[in-house]
Design an enzyme around this catalytic site. Structure first.
Site, PDB file in Angstrom:
ATOM      1  N   ASP A   1       7.555  37.166  95.262  1.00 55.90           N
ATOM      2  CA  ASP A   1       7.852  35.795  94.807  1.00 55.90           C
ATOM      3  C   ASP A   1       9.072  35.816  93.886  1.00 55.90           C
ATOM      4  OD1 ASP A   1       5.509  34.241  95.852  1.00 55.90           O
ATOM      5  OD2 ASP A   1       4.385  35.634  94.619  1.00 55.90           O
TER       6      ASP A   1
ATOM      7  N   ILE B   1       0.790  40.505  90.689  1.00 59.32           N
ATOM      8  CA  ILE B   1      -0.072  39.852  89.686  1.00 59.32           C
ATOM      9  C   ILE B   1      -0.980  40.894  89.039  1.00 59.32           C
ATOM     10  CG2 ILE B   1      -2.038  39.324  91.194  1.00 59.32           C
ATOM     11  CD1 ILE B   1      -0.571  36.672  88.984  1.00 59.32           C
TER      12      ILE B   1
ATOM     13  N   ASP C   1       1.267  32.010  96.875  1.00 61.38           N
ATOM     14  CA  ASP C   1       1.472  30.619  96.436  1.00 61.38           C
ATOM     15  C   ASP C   1       2.533  30.449  95.351  1.00 61.38           C
ATOM     16  OD1 ASP C   1       0.030  31.820  94.451  1.00 61.38           O
ATOM     17  OD2 ASP C   1      -1.690  30.470  94.526  1.00 61.38           O
TER      18      ASP C   1
ATOM     19  N   GLU D   1      -0.620  39.436  99.474  1.00 63.88           N
ATOM     20  CA  GLU D   1      -1.639  38.453  99.099  1.00 63.88           C
ATOM     21  C   GLU D   1      -2.816  38.348 100.067  1.00 63.88           C
ATOM     22  OE1 GLU D   1       1.504  38.234  98.429  1.00 63.88           O
ATOM     23  OE2 GLU D   1       1.847  37.158  96.567  1.00 63.88           O
TER      24      GLU D   1
ATOM     25  N   GLY E   1       3.277  39.291  93.892  1.00 66.52           N
ATOM     26  CA  GLY E   1       4.052  38.396  93.027  1.00 66.52           C
ATOM     27  C   GLY E   1       5.475  38.864  92.793  1.00 66.52           C
TER      28      GLY E   1
HETATM   29  C1  LIG Z   1      -2.705  32.355  91.450  1.00 70.48           C
HETATM   30  C2  LIG Z   1      -2.317  33.651  92.054  1.00 70.48           C
HETATM   31  C3  LIG Z   1      -0.906  33.907  91.855  1.00 70.48           C
HETATM   32  C4  LIG Z   1      -0.263  34.989  92.266  1.00 70.48           C
HETATM   33  C5  LIG Z   1      -0.846  35.995  93.082  1.00 70.48           C
HETATM   34  C6  LIG Z   1      -0.160  37.105  93.432  1.00 70.48           C
HETATM   35  C7  LIG Z   1      -0.833  38.099  94.280  1.00 70.48           C
HETATM   36  C8  LIG Z   1      -0.307  39.485  94.171  1.00 70.48           C
HETATM   37  O1  LIG Z   1       0.545  39.826  93.393  1.00 70.48           O
HETATM   38  S1  LIG Z   1      -1.016  40.536  95.276  1.00 70.48           S
HETATM   39  C9  LIG Z   1      -0.498  42.120  94.713  1.00 70.48           C
HETATM   40  C10 LIG Z   1      -1.452  42.735  93.705  1.00 70.48           C
HETATM   41  N1  LIG Z   1      -0.991  44.071  93.404  1.00 70.48           N
HETATM   42  C11 LIG Z   1      -1.430  45.159  94.022  1.00 70.48           C
HETATM   43  O2  LIG Z   1      -2.287  45.127  94.885  1.00 70.48           O
HETATM   44  C12 LIG Z   1      -0.783  46.470  93.597  1.00 70.48           C
HETATM   45  C13 LIG Z   1      -1.776  47.370  92.894  1.00 70.48           C
HETATM   46  N2  LIG Z   1      -1.127  48.556  92.407  1.00 70.48           N
HETATM   47  C14 LIG Z   1      -0.726  49.592  93.192  1.00 70.48           C
HETATM   48  O3  LIG Z   1      -0.833  49.568  94.394  1.00 70.48           O
HETATM   49  C15 LIG Z   1      -0.214  50.814  92.488  1.00 70.48           C
HETATM   50  O4  LIG Z   1      -0.559  50.740  91.141  1.00 70.48           O
HETATM   51  C16 LIG Z   1       1.325  50.994  92.606  1.00 70.48           C
HETATM   52  C17 LIG Z   1       2.082  49.747  92.208  1.00 70.48           C
HETATM   53  C18 LIG Z   1       1.680  51.410  94.030  1.00 70.48           C
HETATM   54  C19 LIG Z   1       1.781  52.124  91.642  1.00 70.48           C
HETATM   55  O5  LIG Z   1       1.083  53.308  91.904  1.00 70.48           O
HETATM   56  P1  LIG Z   1       1.049  54.465  90.788  1.00 70.48           P
HETATM   57  O6  LIG Z   1       2.409  54.694  90.266  1.00 70.48           O
HETATM   58  O7  LIG Z   1       0.320  55.619  91.397  1.00 70.48           O
HETATM   59  O8  LIG Z   1       0.208  53.873  89.581  1.00 70.48           O
HETATM   60  P2  LIG Z   1      -1.363  53.658  89.433  1.00 70.48           P
HETATM   61  O9  LIG Z   1      -1.977  54.937  88.951  1.00 70.48           O
HETATM   62  O10 LIG Z   1      -1.937  53.049  90.645  1.00 70.48           O
HETATM   63  O11 LIG Z   1      -1.429  52.567  88.265  1.00 70.48           O
HETATM   64  C20 LIG Z   1      -1.160  52.909  86.927  1.00 70.48           C
HETATM   65  C21 LIG Z   1      -1.881  51.933  86.036  1.00 70.48           C
HETATM   66  O12 LIG Z   1      -1.365  50.622  86.291  1.00 70.48           O
HETATM   67  C22 LIG Z   1      -2.432  49.752  86.648  1.00 70.48           C
HETATM   68  N3  LIG Z   1      -1.951  48.751  87.602  1.00 70.48           N
HETATM   69  C23 LIG Z   1      -1.151  48.953  88.643  1.00 70.48           C
HETATM   70  N4  LIG Z   1      -0.944  47.791  89.304  1.00 70.48           N
HETATM   71  C24 LIG Z   1      -1.664  46.851  88.648  1.00 70.48           C
HETATM   72  C25 LIG Z   1      -1.871  45.459  88.847  1.00 70.48           C
HETATM   73  N5  LIG Z   1      -1.270  44.791  89.833  1.00 70.48           N
HETATM   74  N6  LIG Z   1      -2.663  44.822  87.990  1.00 70.48           N
HETATM   75  C26 LIG Z   1      -3.254  45.442  86.960  1.00 70.48           C
HETATM   76  N7  LIG Z   1      -3.099  46.777  86.708  1.00 70.48           N
HETATM   77  C27 LIG Z   1      -2.309  47.460  87.549  1.00 70.48           C
HETATM   78  C28 LIG Z   1      -3.458  50.666  87.278  1.00 70.48           C
HETATM   79  O13 LIG Z   1      -4.724  50.047  87.281  1.00 70.48           O
HETATM   80  C29 LIG Z   1      -3.378  51.877  86.381  1.00 70.48           C
HETATM   81  O14 LIG Z   1      -4.076  51.583  85.196  1.00 70.48           O
HETATM   82  P3  LIG Z   1      -4.923  52.741  84.427  1.00 70.48           P
HETATM   83  O15 LIG Z   1      -5.525  52.029  83.271  1.00 70.48           O
HETATM   84  O16 LIG Z   1      -3.876  53.772  84.028  1.00 70.48           O
HETATM   85  O17 LIG Z   1      -5.894  53.271  85.418  1.00 70.48           O
END
Ligand SMILES: CC/C=C\C=C\CC(=O)SCCNC(=O)CCNC(=O)[C@H](O)C(C)(C)COP(=O)(O)OP(=O)(O)OC[C@H]1O[C@@H](n2cnc3c(N)ncnc32)[C@H](O)[C@@H]1OP(=O)(O)O
Length: 272
Positions: A125, A71, A153, A145, A122
Site C-alpha cells: 500500500d 501491518i 484496503d 492480505e 501494508g
Molecule cells: C485494517 C487493515 C489494514 C491493513 C492491513 C494490512 C495487511 C497486511 O499488512 S498483511 C501482511 C502482514 N505481514 C506479514 O504477514 C509478515 C509477517 N512477517 C514475516 O513474514 C517475517 O517477519 C519477515 C518480514 C519475512 C522477516 O523475517 P525475519 O527477518 O526472519 O524476522 P522474524 O524473526 O520473522 O521477525 C522478527 C520479529 O519481528 C516480528 N514481526 C515481524 N513481522 C511482524 C508483523 N507484521 N507484525 C508484528 N510483528 C512482526 C516477529 O514477530 C518477531 O518478533 P519476536 O518478538 O522477535 O519474535
C-alpha cells in the site's frame, strides 16, 4: 526538522544542502511492522517535510534488514476483536489509515521508495502511493492480505493495477505469492532492481540529488499534474495544467532556466 522525534519513524538529512531528506520506517526489531503510532505519525512527518523549504525530495526506506513487514499483526488482532459490534468505527479507522497512506500523494515533493528485504501487505500500500520505486534484486514482495482473510484496503487494489496492469495486479492479489525484486522490475512495479543494498543506496542517492537540483516549482507541478490527471479525462487534465501553468510560468525559475541554458551553466533555482 531532522530532529523531530517519532516512535516509528526517523528523518535524516545525510547531505546538508542537497535538498534530499531520508524518511526511515524505524522499528527494525519488529521488521518495521505498521502500528497505530505509525498511521498517526506518517502523515505528520510527510506534512512537515512538505512544508520545509529545505526539502526537495524524500527517500523512504526501512531501517534494518527489511523495508516493512506490513501491518503489525497484534494490531490486526485488536481490530478483528472489534468487528462484531463496531462496524462504523472500524470503517472510520480504515478510512483514517487510508488517509495516512494517501499523505504520500498529498505531499507535493516527490517520494522515492527504496526497498530492500521484505515489502509485504501494508508495505505494498505504501510503495504504490510513492512516486518512484527502486529495490534490490533479492527484495521480496507479497500482496499478502488474502492470506489473512482480508481484501487489501489501504490502496494497493486501487494503485497497483495502474502500475503493473490489471491482470498482473489481480494475479498478485489473489495468490498473495511472494515475488522477487527482479520480478518486480519485470512487472514494472519498480523502475530498477540493483544487485546489492549498497548499489541501491548509491543509485537512489544520485537520482534523488539529480531531481532535487531541478526547479522545485517544476518538480512539484509535474507530480501534481500527473496525479491529478490520473483521475481525470485527458481534456480535464489539459485544462487543469493550463490553469496551473498560467500562474506558475511567471516564476523566476523559468527566467533562470533559460538564462542558464544560454550561458551554458548550472541553474540556481529558488526554494518554494
Ligand atoms: C485494517 C487493515 C489494514 C491493513 C492491513 C494490512 C495487511 C497486511 O499488512 S498483511 C501482511 C502482514 N505481514 C506479514 O504477514 C509478515 C509477517 N512477517 C514475516 O513474514 C517475517 O517477519 C519477515 C518480514 C519475512 C522477516 O523475517 P525475519 O527477518 O526472519 O524476522 P522474524 O524473526 O520473522 O521477525 C522478527 C520479529 O519481528 C516480528 N514481526 C515481524 N513481522 C511482524 C508483523 N507484521 N507484525 C508484528 N510483528 C512482526 C516477529 O514477530 C518477531 O518478533 P519476536 O518478538 O522477535 O519474535
Amino acid at each position: 526538522m531532522a530532529d523531530e522525534k517519532y516512535k516509528t519513524l526517523e528523518v535524516v538529512e545525510k547531505n546538508p544542502k542537497s535538498g534530499v531528506f531520508h524518511l526511515y520506517l524505524n522499528r527494525p526489531r519488529q521488521r518495521n511492522a505498521l502500528t497505530h503510532d505509525f498511521f498517526t505519525e506518517f502523515p505528520k512527518a510527510l506534512y512537515a517535510l512538505d512544508h520545509n523549504r529545505d526539502v526537495n525530495v524524500i527517500v523512504l526506506s526501512g531501517a534494518g534488514d527489511h523495508f516493512c513487514s506490513g501491518i503489525d499483526i497484534s494490531q490486526l488482532k485488536s481490530i478483528s476483536q472489534s468487528y462484531h459490534d463496531a462496524g462504523e468505527s472500524l470503517r472510520r479507522q480504515i478510512l483514517a489509515m487510508q488517509d495516512s497512506i494517501t499523505a504520500l500523494e498529498r505531499c507535493r515533493k516527490p517520494v522515492i521508495a527504496s526497498i530492500h528485504g521484505a515489502c509485504i501487505g501494508g508495505a505494498i500500500d505504501i510503495v504504490t502511493a510513492c512516486d518512484l520505486r527502486y529495490c534490490t534484486e533479492d527484495a521480496f514482495f507479497s500482496v499478502k492480505e488474502v492470506d489473512l482473510a482480508l481484501a487489501a484496503d489501504l490502496g494497493t487494489l486501487q494503485r497497483l493495477p495502474l502500475i503493473v496492469g490489471y491482470g498482473n495486479a489481480m494475479e498478485l492479489a489473489l495468490t498473495a505469492r511472494r515475488f522477487s525484486g527482479s520480478e518486480a522490475k519485470q512487472l514494472g512495479l519498480v523502475s530498477r532492481a540493483f544487485p546489492s543494498k549498497d548499489d541501491l543506496d548509491q543509485a537512489v542517492s544520485v537520482l534523488a540529488q539529480e531531481i532535487a537540483a531541478k526547479s522545485p516549482i517544476a518538480i512539484m507541478g509535474t507530480k501534481t499534474v500527473l496525479l491529478k490527471s490520473r483521475d481525470l479525462t485527458v481534456d480535464q487534465g489539459l485544462d487543469f495544467v493550463a490553469t496551473m501553468n498560467s500562474a506558475r510560468l511567471l516564476s523566476s525559475d523559468l527566467t533562470e532556466a533559460v538564462a542558464a541554458q544560454l550561458q551554458k551553466r548550472k541553474p540556481v533555482f529558488s526554494k518554494l
